[in-house]
Design an enzyme around this catalytic site. Structure first.
Site, PDB file in Angstrom:
ATOM      1  N   HIS A 170       0.955  -1.112  -0.044  1.00  0.00           N
ATOM      2  CA  HIS A 170       0.067   0.068  -0.088  1.00  0.00           C
ATOM      3  C   HIS A 170       0.870   1.173  -0.095  1.00  0.00           C
ATOM      4  O   HIS A 170       0.681   2.285  -0.866  1.00  0.00           O
ATOM      5  CB  HIS A 170      -0.977  -0.161   1.134  1.00  0.00           C
ATOM      6  N   HIS A 174       1.770   4.175  -3.126  1.00  0.00           N
ATOM      7  CA  HIS A 174       1.691   5.893  -3.130  1.00  0.00           C
ATOM      8  C   HIS A 174       2.774   6.433  -3.991  1.00  0.00           C
ATOM      9  O   HIS A 174       2.464   7.202  -4.669  1.00  0.00           O
ATOM     10  CB  HIS A 174       1.575   6.363  -1.584  1.00  0.00           C
ATOM     11  N   TYR A 185      -4.649  14.086  -3.256  1.00  0.00           N
ATOM     12  CA  TYR A 185      -4.845  13.436  -2.141  1.00  0.00           C
ATOM     13  C   TYR A 185      -5.903  14.047  -1.294  1.00  0.00           C
ATOM     14  O   TYR A 185      -5.998  14.600  -0.251  1.00  0.00           O
ATOM     15  CB  TYR A 185      -3.748  13.404  -1.273  1.00  0.00           C
ATOM     16  N   GLU A 194      -6.078   6.520  -2.532  1.00  0.00           N
ATOM     17  CA  GLU A 194      -6.134   5.422  -1.453  1.00  0.00           C
ATOM     18  C   GLU A 194      -6.119   3.994  -2.235  1.00  0.00           C
ATOM     19  O   GLU A 194      -5.802   3.044  -1.608  1.00  0.00           O
ATOM     20  CB  GLU A 194      -6.842   5.792  -0.019  1.00  0.00           C
TER      21      GLU A 194
END
Lengths: 358, 96
Positions: A170, A174, A185, A194
């Site tokens: 994860h 990003h 964001y 996300e």
């Protein structure tokens, strides 16, 4: 939450330009302020977008074999980057968090390299950097623009954040997003940002376990909760809103349908909440297609995320249209993949054939 | 500044877990050490001078501070707060 953002690296570029214009002076002031608030000088390893600048100790005797991992230890402080503890090719340290980070970086590099022919986060061999043991009882992990940073958890409700390989995937995702579409964001693009991290984080886990879409747990952060918490993980891509329900820490707030989209000014506009909607769409598409989720479904999502059609302000509807078009382009109009992707978005309330929440 | 009762409501949202925490502290009843830390935080220019052009840090916490007596309502990303202030806020949120 303002969406107008001047990234520090752009300010740095402006400040680095020749001349004494007021713009340069203003950029320099902002950078200085920025550095002041961070409690460190404007340049240094930990600074945003300074990743490509090698620091002496990290790149001494540089091992050129990918994925060029460097693991550091913050020793429960909050100063980044921390003390170098393991570089590419070096033996395990014996420190669980450091070694989990090292292995997770390797698995993540492997997904991008082997499934999508991408050489690291910037597709140019950028070293993969992690810092572990950040802060005291720190129950979080984040991406600081150059590295992923992991806390040890509070030990009461949260275990260490390296415990789940999808969390590592994860954070690194990003970095991929930042180097490609650079989705804002905040609000819907933030929730997509996300969701991309949850999708590719889960794919890192599924691929490392050699699990097909039908066998995967589709959970984010499984194992992160201690035994005291009534919950299986932080998020469920298959069934958003069902990951935990605990008297102390609360109930999973994620929606799985556009009708339940949560408008809020917190969490940068609910980026960790509304990501449930595109997460569920990916799960539906991947399970309908069958086989390994990192193949067809992952390829479609990856192509859109890194392609030239997507903008920084991409919303859910646009992303749904782009992935549906990509599926048709890649696998043919009316193909199983194209149908699966269109129907997946429809089930979460998006696209031409969208259906309301039952 | 009001000379009446001063309370501060701290909210933390975001973070990888996306969990929300909130606590209201009464500055007149907190212990001396805490009260001093609060005075330093509320007087800190960091609350008023934060650059508006700010790139959020993915999965970083977002703090909101509301103090009506001071006419203060600010939202700050974790990495813009000095460590001392961050420690105070996290300590406060653990009291919830």
């Amino acid at each position: 939450m303002p969406c107008t953002i001047v990234p520090p690296y752009i300010l740095a570029a402006i400040a680095g330009a020749s001349g004494d214009s007021p713009v340069v002076a203003a950029a320099l002031r902002t950078l200085e302020l920025d550095a002041l608030f961070r409690g460190r000088r404007p340049r240094g390893d930990g600074d945003v977008r300074d990743a490509q600048r090698p620091t002496p100790d990290e790149d001494r005797d540089l091992v050129e074999t990918p994925p060029r991992r460097r693991i550091r230890d913050a020793d429960t402080g909050t100063d980044l980057p921390g003390r170098l503890v393991r570089r590419e090719g070096e033996a395990a340290t014996g420190d669980l968090a450091a070694d989990e980070a090292y292995d997770g970086l390797g698995a993540t590099y492997g997904l991008y390299a082997e499934a999508y022919a991408r050489d690291s986060l910037d597709d140019d061999g950028m070293p993969l950097r992690a810092t572990v043991h950040y802060g005291v009882d720190y129950s979080n992990a984040f991406w600081d623009g150059t590295r992923m940073v992991f806390g040890d958890g509070d030990g009461t409700y949260f275990n260490r954040f390296t415990i789940s390989i999808d969390i590592i995937g994860h954070e690194l995702a990003h970095g991929v997003t930042e180097n490609t579409s650079d989705l804002l964001y905040a609000g819907q693009p933030g929730a997509l940002n996300e969701s991309m991290s949850d999708v590719f984080g889960s794919l890192v886990k599924q691929r490392s376990l050699a699990q097909g879409a039908a066998d995967a747990d589709w959970l984010i952060g499984a194992g992160l909760f201690t035994g005291r918490v009534q919950g299986v993980a932080l998020r469920s891509m298959a069934a958003p809103g069902t990951a935990y329900d605990d008297p102390v820490i609360g109930t999973d707030p994620q929606p799985g349908h556009l009708d339940d989209y949560v408008e809020t000014s917190e969490d940068n506009g609910g980026v960790h909440i509304n990501s449930g909607i595109p997460n569920r769409a990916f799960h539906l598409a991947a399970t309908a297609i069958g086989g390994n989720a990192w193949e067809q479904a992952g390829e479609i999502w990856y192509a859109v995320l890194t392609g030239d059609q997507i903008g920084r302000d991409c919303d859910f509807a646009t992303f749904a249209a782009l992935t549906t078009a990509e599926a048709a382009l890649r696998f043919g109009d009316g193909s199983r993949e194209a149908t699966a992707v269109g129907e997946a978005w429809a089930h979460v309330g998006l696209g031409p054939a969208s259906v309301p929440q039952p | 500044m009001s000379t009446g009762r001063r309370t501060v409501t701290v909210t933390r949202s975001g973070g990888f877990a996306g969990m929300r925490a909130e606590h209201t502290v009464d500055l007149e009843t907190v212990d001396t050490q805490q009260a001093e830390a609060w005075r330093r935080l509320l007087a800190d220019d960091v609350l008023r001078l934060l650059p508006r052009a700010e790139r959020p840090r993915p999965d970083g916490y977002v703090y909101r501070l509301v103090c009506e007596a001071d006419d203060l309502d600010v939202t700050l990303p974790e990495h813009k707060l000095p460590a001392e202030h961050r420690a105070l806020l996290d300590q406060t949120l653990r009291l919830r």
